[in-house]
Structure formats: structure tokens, C-alpha cells
Design a protein around this motif. Structure first.
Motif, short mmCIF file in Angstrom:
data_model
loop_
_atom_site.label_atom_id
_atom_site.label_comp_id
_atom_site.label_asym_id
_atom_site.label_seq_id
_atom_site.Cartn_x
_atom_site.Cartn_y
_atom_site.Cartn_z
N ILE A 1 0.84 -1.20 0.00
CA ILE A 1 0.00 0.00 0.00
C ILE A 1 0.88 1.25 0.00
O ILE A 1 1.87 1.32 0.74
CB ILE A 1 -0.93 0.01 1.23
N LEU A 2 0.48 2.23 -0.84
CA LEU A 2 1.13 3.54 -0.87
C LEU A 2 0.11 4.58 -0.39
O LEU A 2 -1.02 4.63 -0.88
CB LEU A 2 1.60 3.89 -2.28
N LEU A 3 0.50 5.43 0.60
CA LEU A 3 -0.36 6.48 1.13
C LEU A 3 -0.03 7.80 0.44
O LEU A 3 1.15 8.17 0.35
CB LEU A 3 -0.16 6.62 2.64
N VAL A 4 -1.07 8.51 -0.03
CA VAL A 4 -0.87 9.79 -0.71
C VAL A 4 -1.80 10.81 -0.08
O VAL A 4 -3.02 10.78 -0.30
CB VAL A 4 -1.14 9.67 -2.24
N PHE B 1 -1.15 -6.57 5.34
CA PHE B 1 -0.90 -5.24 4.78
C PHE B 1 0.55 -4.83 5.01
O PHE B 1 1.15 -5.17 6.03
CB PHE B 1 -1.81 -4.19 5.42
N GLN B 2 1.10 -4.08 4.04
CA GLN B 2 2.44 -3.52 4.18
C GLN B 2 2.45 -2.12 3.55
O GLN B 2 2.23 -1.98 2.35
CB GLN B 2 3.49 -4.40 3.49
N VAL B 3 2.66 -1.11 4.38
CA VAL B 3 2.76 0.27 3.89
C VAL B 3 4.19 0.49 3.40
O VAL B 3 5.14 0.53 4.19
CB VAL B 3 2.40 1.28 4.99
N ILE B 4 4.35 0.63 2.08
CA ILE B 4 5.69 0.69 1.49
C ILE B 4 6.17 2.11 1.25
O ILE B 4 7.33 2.31 0.89
CB ILE B 4 5.74 -0.11 0.18
N GLY B 5 5.28 3.11 1.43
CA GLY B 5 5.74 4.47 1.19
C GLY B 5 4.63 5.47 1.45
O GLY B 5 3.45 5.13 1.58
N VAL B 6 5.04 6.77 1.51
CA VAL B 6 4.11 7.88 1.73
C VAL B 6 4.47 9.00 0.76
O VAL B 6 5.66 9.33 0.59
CB VAL B 6 4.18 8.39 3.19
N ASP C 1 0.35 -2.28 -4.80
CA ASP C 1 -0.90 -2.89 -5.25
C ASP C 1 -2.07 -1.93 -5.09
O ASP C 1 -2.96 -1.88 -5.95
CB ASP C 1 -1.17 -4.17 -4.44
N ILE C 2 -2.08 -1.20 -3.98
CA ILE C 2 -3.18 -0.28 -3.66
C ILE C 2 -2.59 1.10 -3.35
O ILE C 2 -1.55 1.20 -2.68
CB ILE C 2 -4.00 -0.78 -2.44
N VAL C 3 -3.28 2.14 -3.84
CA VAL C 3 -2.90 3.52 -3.51
C VAL C 3 -4.08 4.18 -2.82
O VAL C 3 -5.18 4.25 -3.39
CB VAL C 3 -2.51 4.32 -4.77
N LEU C 4 -3.89 4.62 -1.56
CA LEU C 4 -4.90 5.39 -0.84
C LEU C 4 -4.65 6.86 -1.14
O LEU C 4 -3.64 7.44 -0.71
CB LEU C 4 -4.83 5.12 0.65
N MET C 5 -5.56 7.49 -1.90
CA MET C 5 -5.32 8.81 -2.51
C MET C 5 -6.28 9.85 -1.94
O MET C 5 -7.48 9.60 -1.81
CB MET C 5 -5.49 8.70 -4.02
N ASP C 6 -5.74 11.02 -1.61
CA ASP C 6 -6.55 12.18 -1.25
C ASP C 6 -6.88 12.95 -2.52
O ASP C 6 -6.18 12.83 -3.54
CB ASP C 6 -5.79 13.05 -0.25
N ILE C 7 -7.94 13.77 -2.50
CA ILE C 7 -8.33 14.54 -3.68
C ILE C 7 -7.63 15.89 -3.70
O ILE C 7 -6.96 16.24 -4.68
CB ILE C 7 -9.86 14.71 -3.75
#
Length: 338
Positions: free
Chosen positions: A4-7, A27-32, A49-55
Motif C-alpha cells: 500500500i502507498l499512502l498519498v 498489509f504492508q505500507v511501502i511508502g508515503v 498494489d493499492i494507492v490510498l489517494m486524497d483529492i
């Protein structure tokens, strides 16, 4: 393991999300990242695999970044985590290529369930395949029409027919174009019918998402209020403990100050008393020493007088002996002379 990448441009929110996600074993958070440009760079480098994205973000917002991700990295799935609860933003996110939409007041459990659902779900993939199919059919039809147009133009250039022949060919070309457009519309209609179930599932998911949003909002408000009440109680308890500790320490300091003052007075009294006792012990010795000094002085004077008297007696005796000796010699000389 889901990577997972947090944005998000809010650093504190990223830390909270990271804490929530790393609790899950799969789950593994690989970056911010903190904006769209940084997200594109990290996706290319980390391959999540997944990107959690803010608008709403500086430099590049989440919608533009998601559209680029869908084109350049189709295997990466984007889930929007936004503060906008309007349906307009939900539609924009889906058109940009997002696979899910959550509000920022969602719970950790709902966030984890959404990530797993999007990661394992294939309905959105089927939808993208259908859209690619429609685009491919449309492209093929346009190429076919262009091919017939070129053939028609070549036939016109290669032959010097009358205007009637030209008109006949033009009519045939128009009929062919109408036929191809009708076929295209039929294909599109068939694809729409085949994908209607997918759209129904999407609308159902949107409805469920809105329901979850409302329940999550109420649950979060209740949890926040309860946490505030508990925090206030904890603060009151700790404050009371601190005040009690401060009162005990203050009383202990005051008691120590009193004891110190009493000890200081006692020490002065002891010192004065000890000095008096010491002087009472030393004074008799001092008087005795003075008497001994006087006696020694008297004895020394008597000794000097005795020595002088003995010297005088010795001198007088010597004088008498000498006088007698001289007078005896004189008498003997007179007798011998007679």
C-alpha cells in the motif's frame, strides 16, 4: 501481502493511516507521498498494489494523478480517501479510474475491508475490459470507413466516369457508412446490456458506501465524544494526583525547614554549653600551671641565691686560706733570720 502507498498532504493523517494498516498482518505500507507528482514517482519506483489517494493536494490533485495512474499503471488500484461526501466527487473519482471511495471519518475496520475488497475484486477489471472493447470496435469501424473512403477516392481518380457514376458511388458509400454506424450502435447496445449488471453492482456499492458513511460518521462522533469525556476524566485524575503530590512535598519542605531551624538553635546551644564546660575544665589546669610557674620562679631565685652564697663562701674561705698561708711564710722567714 498487499503493498500500500499512502498519498495525502497531511502528515499526521498519513501517520494515523499507517498505524491502522500495519496492524493487519496482510498489509504492508511501502511508502508515503504528499502530492500527485510525488505519488507518480513512488508508484514507478515501488510498484504498490493499492494507492490510498486524497483529492485536494498541492501541485497535482488526486483526480489528475489517478487518471495518469490508470493510463500508465493499469495494474495499480486507487482508493480515494477524501473529506468530500458529495456524489459529484464520487462520480469524478470513478471516471478518473478509482476502484473505491471512502470518507476520512471511516473506521480502521472499514478501511481494511475496503482495501481487501478492491484488491480481490474483479468487477472493475471487467468494466475496464468492456470499455476497451467498445473503444476497439469504434476504432475498427473508423478504420474500415476510412479504408472504403480511400478505395472510393482511388476508383474516382483511376476512372473518368460521368457525374452519374460518381453520384452512384457516393450513394453507395453513404449507405455503407449508415450500415457501419448502425452496426456500431448495435455493438455498443449489446455491450451496454452485458455491462448493465456491472453498473448495477457499482450503484449498489455506492448506496452501501453512503450508508456506511452515515453510520461511520455517527459512530465516529460517538467515539470522539466518549474519548473526549474519558480524556477529561483522566486529566482531572492526573491533575488531582499532581496537586496532592505537590501538597505533600510542600508540607515535607516546611517540616524540614522547621527541623532545620530547630537544629540550628540546638547546635548553637550545644556549642555554647560545650565551650563553657571546656573552659571550666581548662581553667583549673591553667591556674595550676600558673602556680607551678610561680613555684619554679621562686625555686630558681632560691637556687641562684644559694649558688651566689656558696660562691661567696668559697671565695671567702679561699681568701682566709691564702691569708693564713702568707702569714705563716712570713713568720718562718723571721724565725730563720733570728
Amino acid at each position: 501481502m498487499i503493498r500500500i502507498l499512502l498519498v495525502d498532504d497531511q502528515t499526521l493523517l498519513c501517520e494515523v493511516l499507517k498505524t491502522w494498516l500495519e496492524v493487519e498482518e496482510d498489509f504492508q505500507v511501502i511508502g508515503v507521498a504528499h502530492n500527485g507528482n510525488e505519488a507518480l514517482s513512488k508508484i514507478e519506483m515501488l510498484q504498490p498494489d493499492i494507492v490510498l489517494m486524497d483529492i485536494d493536494m498541492p501541485e497535482m490533485d488526486g483526480l489528475n494523478a489517478t487518471q495518469i495512474i490508470s493510463e500508465r499503471f493499469p495494474e495499480v488500484k486507487v482508493i480515494f480517501l477524501s473529506g468530500h461526501d458529495e456524489d459529484d466527487y464520487l462520480g469524478k473519482s470513478l471516471r478518473a479510474g478509482a476502484k473505491g471511495y471512502l470518507l476520512k471519518n471511516t473506521t480502521a475496520e472499514e478501511l481494511a475491508d475496503k482495501v481487501r475488497y478492491v484488491y480481490h475484486n474483479s468487477s472493475n477489471v471487467a468494466l475496464s475490459v468492456d470499455q476497451e472493447m467498445v473503444a476497439g470496435i469504434q476504432t475498427q469501424l473508423e478504420e474500415l470507413m476510412e479504408t472504403y473512403r480511400h478505395k472510393f477516392q482511388k476508383q474516382l481518380e483511376g476512372s473518368h466516369q460521368s457525374e452519374t457514376v460518381v453520384a452512384e458511388y457516393d450513394a453507395k458509400f453513404k449507405r455503407l457508412e449508415v450500415f457501419l454506424l448502425r452496426k456500431q450502435e448495435e455493438s455498443l447496445q449489446r455491450i451496454r446490456q452485458e455491462t448493465r449488471s456491472t453498473w448495477d453492482s457499482i450503484h449498489k456499492e455506492i448506496s452501501n458506501t453512503n450508508t456506511q458513511f452515515n453510520s461511520a460518521n455517527r459512530s465516529l462522533s460517538s467515539q470522539v465524544n466518549q474519548q473526549i469525556v474519558n480524556l477529561k476524566k483522566d486529566i482531572d485524575v492526573e491533575l488531582n494526583k499532581a496537586l496532592e503530590d505537590w501538597s505533600r512535598q510542600r508540607a515535607a519542605l516546611q517540616e524540614w525547614a522547621v527541623q532545620r531551624d530547630e537544629m540550628q538553635v540546638s547546635a548553637e546551644d550545644f556549642q555554647s554549653k560545650y565551650r563553657r564546660e571546656l573552659m571550666s575544665t581548662i581553667n583549673p589546669f591553667r591556674a595550676s600551671f600558673r602556680d607551678i610557674d610561680r613555684q619554679i620562679a621562686t625555686m630558681r631565685n632560691w637556687l641562684i641565691g644559694s649558688i651566689l652564697l656558696a660562691a661567696m663562701s668559697l671565695t671567702f674561705s679561699s681568701w682566709l686560706l691564702a691569708s693564713n698561708f702568707v702569714s705563716g711564710n712570713t713568720t718562718d722567714s723571721q724565725i730563720q733570720n733570728q
